[in-house]
Design an enzyme around this catalytic site. Structure first.
Site, PDB file in Angstrom:
ATOM      1  N   SER A 115       0.842  -1.189   0.000  1.00  0.00           N
ATOM      2  CA  SER A 115       0.000   0.000   0.000  1.00  0.00           C
ATOM      3  C   SER A 115       0.879   1.241   0.000  1.00  0.00           C
ATOM      4  O   SER A 115       2.111   1.148   0.027  1.00  0.00           O
ATOM      5  CB  SER A 115      -0.919   0.007   1.225  1.00  0.00           C
ATOM      6  OG  SER A 115      -0.145   0.139   2.412  1.00  0.00           O
ATOM      7  N   LYS A 116       0.251   2.403   0.015  1.00  0.00           N
ATOM      8  CA  LYS A 116       0.986   3.667  -0.082  1.00  0.00           C
ATOM      9  C   LYS A 116       1.962   3.862   1.081  1.00  0.00           C
ATOM     10  O   LYS A 116       2.949   4.586   0.941  1.00  0.00           O
ATOM     11  CB  LYS A 116       0.010   4.840  -0.148  1.00  0.00           C
ATOM     12  CG  LYS A 116      -0.721   4.921  -1.479  1.00  0.00           C
ATOM     13  CD  LYS A 116      -1.667   6.109  -1.513  1.00  0.00           C
ATOM     14  CE  LYS A 116      -2.386   6.186  -2.853  1.00  0.00           C
ATOM     15  NZ  LYS A 116      -3.352   7.304  -2.877  1.00  0.00           N
ATOM     16  N   ARG A 117       1.669   3.240   2.223  1.00  0.00           N
ATOM     17  CA  ARG A 117       2.587   3.439   3.349  1.00  0.00           C
ATOM     18  C   ARG A 117       3.948   2.781   3.104  1.00  0.00           C
ATOM     19  O   ARG A 117       4.913   3.074   3.790  1.00  0.00           O
ATOM     20  CB  ARG A 117       1.968   2.928   4.649  1.00  0.00           C
ATOM     21  CG  ARG A 117       1.852   1.413   4.752  1.00  0.00           C
ATOM     22  CD  ARG A 117       1.329   1.011   6.128  1.00  0.00           C
ATOM     23  NE  ARG A 117       1.182  -0.421   6.250  1.00  0.00           N
ATOM     24  CZ  ARG A 117       0.130  -1.104   5.839  1.00  0.00           C
ATOM     25  NH1 ARG A 117      -0.868  -0.463   5.257  1.00  0.00           N
ATOM     26  NH2 ARG A 117       0.065  -2.410   5.987  1.00  0.00           N
ATOM     27  N   HIS A 118       4.012   1.885   2.115  1.00  0.00           N
ATOM     28  CA  HIS A 118       5.287   1.246   1.771  1.00  0.00           C
ATOM     29  C   HIS A 118       6.054   2.036   0.708  1.00  0.00           C
ATOM     30  O   HIS A 118       7.169   1.670   0.344  1.00  0.00           O
ATOM     31  CB  HIS A 118       5.041  -0.180   1.253  1.00  0.00           C
ATOM     32  CG  HIS A 118       4.380  -1.077   2.257  1.00  0.00           C
ATOM     33  ND1 HIS A 118       3.093  -1.544   2.093  1.00  0.00           N
ATOM     34  CD2 HIS A 118       4.825  -1.553   3.441  1.00  0.00           C
ATOM     35  CE1 HIS A 118       2.781  -2.299   3.125  1.00  0.00           C
ATOM     36  NE2 HIS A 118       3.801  -2.322   3.951  1.00  0.00           N
ATOM     37  N   GLY A 119       5.451   3.112   0.210  1.00  0.00           N
ATOM     38  CA  GLY A 119       6.078   3.893  -0.860  1.00  0.00           C
ATOM     39  C   GLY A 119       5.130   3.977  -2.043  1.00  0.00           C
ATOM     40  O   GLY A 119       3.935   3.712  -1.930  1.00  0.00           O
TER      41      GLY A 119
END
Length: 468
Positions: A240-244
């Site tokens: 997801s976006k929290r991983h980049g």
């Protein structure tokens, strides 16, 4: 294969082309090309509240950037409503579906009641055999699932997966407003388009028994299914976006080459021995579903960065130049009036391949080749542009001024003669010159740098450093 392979990539346009979606598209593309089949692009936009034309365009742009060309399509489900209506009527007429008059509030109340008593919150089927339809209620249409036995999926990746029919409810195939639902239209489309293999993420696996029963109700053999393992972030949760960055076009904007991203995506769940780097032709030849792993793959940004640097090192210089030009503009290194000397740009890029992991890094490194002047790093200037080194800079400038052929060989001769005259090592002369020319202490070979910066610009920078 006993008949022509026909596969499809069927994204929902509720966001940009995701890394996971791009991998699914790639596996379908490679499977089709390997078997000389047909690759179809289908836009599944039945969720009208979240689907937008902007996202459709973004998905198609992402596919084009990755060079995943489709043979048919793009088809849009919103253009095929008449087809779904016909299929729904067929379902009602053959007894595989029925009208449901239950109101949403009523269904929610029953769902909560079932959960309260520890029962599965499935539809109780009370409208299956209704004799007298209530007046004034627009019905939905529900598919009549078998109440006993199992639905077995022989998955090409996961193997045999059993689903107990008793926990699968009669799901809605047409809403009360006349719009069709995903599990229904996807089967209608796959039948209509002659799909032979469905290669998709395993987040769709729980939909498969419902879809297989719809095929059975139509008297059709379902395609073969292959459910790909999910892509996870470094913490082993769904990417997801929290991983980049998760959008394909974000990687374009970050300076990645499309072939590098493709190469990385194919290795997320598929392997061929220990080989890491593949051309598209090699992938087409070697790809097989048998070599797709069952376990989830972990997205590693550092591995992708390494792979991108490998592709940059081995890229055709003219093609690389075409990719880097937009970054030179967006980073204000040049403006729209700048006229590129294509041969010069290719030569400049050639000196920077080993040091550039992305096109942004490459563009930034080209800055001191292109700029009229450079700003000298304060720390580098204090260390290398001193009263002790300025005589060397003056001597270099004097000798370079007299060169007729401003080539690395002739420039090297200048440095060798000064080293001999002053009995010093190359670094004593080259490093102050490097700082004066590039503004910093790290660059490609100083002879090549001087040639590419050019005689006039090099002399101006040397004189500026001498006068500082």
């Amino acid at each position: 294969m006993s008949k022509e392979v026909r596969v499809r990539f069927a994204p929902s346009p509720t966001g940009y082309l995701h890394i996971g979606g791009a991998r699914t598209a790639l596996f379908n593309y490679l499977f089709a090309r390997k078997h000389k089949g047909t690759f179809i692009l289908r836009i599944e936009d039945t969720d009208r509240s979240r689907s937008t034309d902007e996202f459709i365009d973004a998905i198609i742009d992402g596919m084009k950037w990755l060079n995943l060309s489709h043979d048919e399509g793009p088809f849009r489900q919103t253009d095929r409503t008449d087809i779904y209506n016909k299929y729904a009527i067929d379902m009602l007429e053959n007894g595989a579906a029925y009208y449901c008059y239950c109101e949403p509030d009523e269904l929610e109340m029953r769902r909560k009641e079932a959960l309260k008593h520890g029962k599965p919150p499935k539809y109780d089927g009370r409208c299956r055999d209704i004799k007298t339809p209530p007046i004034g209620i627009k019905p939905t249409i529900r598919f009549k699932m078998p109440e006993h036995g199992q639905t077995i999926v022989d998955d090409l990746i996961k193997g045999k997966v059993d689903f107990d029919n008793s926990v699968l409810d009669d799901f809605i195939i047409m809403r009360s407003d006349g719009s069709p639902t995903y599990n229904f239209v996807v089967v209608c489309d796959d039948i209509d388009m002659g799909i032979t293999h469905i290669i998709r993420g395993d987040d769709h696996l729980n939909n498969t028994p419902k879809q297989m029963q719809i095929y059975k109700a139509f008297g059709k053999m379902p395609p073969l299914f292959a459910h790909l393992p999910m892509i996870l972030g470094s913490d082993k949760t769904r990417l997801s976006k929290r991983h980049g960055a998760t959008s394909v076009m974000a990687y374009k904007d970050m300076g990645y080459l499309p072939e590098a991203l493709l190469n990385y995506l194919v290795r997320l769940g598929w392997s061929f021995g220990d080989q890491e780097v593949f051309s598209v032709d090699e992938l087409t030849e070697k790809f097989s579903l048998e070599s797709v792993g069952k376990s989830s793959a972990v997205f590693n940004p550092e591995k992708l960065l390494w792979l991108n640097s490998e592709y940059i090192k081995n890229s055709d210089l003219a093609r690389l130049a075409s990719f880097v030009k937009p970054f030179l503009l967006s980073m204000n290194i040049v403006d729209n009036s700048y006229v590129f000397d294509e041969g010069w740009l290719a030569s400049a890029i050639a000196t920077l391949l080993e040091r550039s992991r992305t096109l942004i890094e490459l563009a930034n490194s080209l800055r001191y080749y292109i700029a009229d002047t450079v700003e000298i790093d304060e720390k580098a200037g204090k260390k290398f542009i001193t009263q002790d080194t300025k005589p060397f800079l003056t001597a270099v400038a004097d000798k370079l001024k007299n060169l007729e052929d401003f080539t690395p060989k002739e420039i090297e001769g200048v440095f060798l003669s000064l080293m001999s005259e002053h009995n010093v090592a190359l670094g004593k002369i080259a490093q102050p010159v490097r700082v004066a020319i590039t503004g910093n202490t790290v660059s490609p070979g100083i002879y090549e740098v001087l040639e590419i910066v050019g005689k006039e610009k090099s002399l101006r920078r040397l004189n500026r450093a001498i006068e500082s």
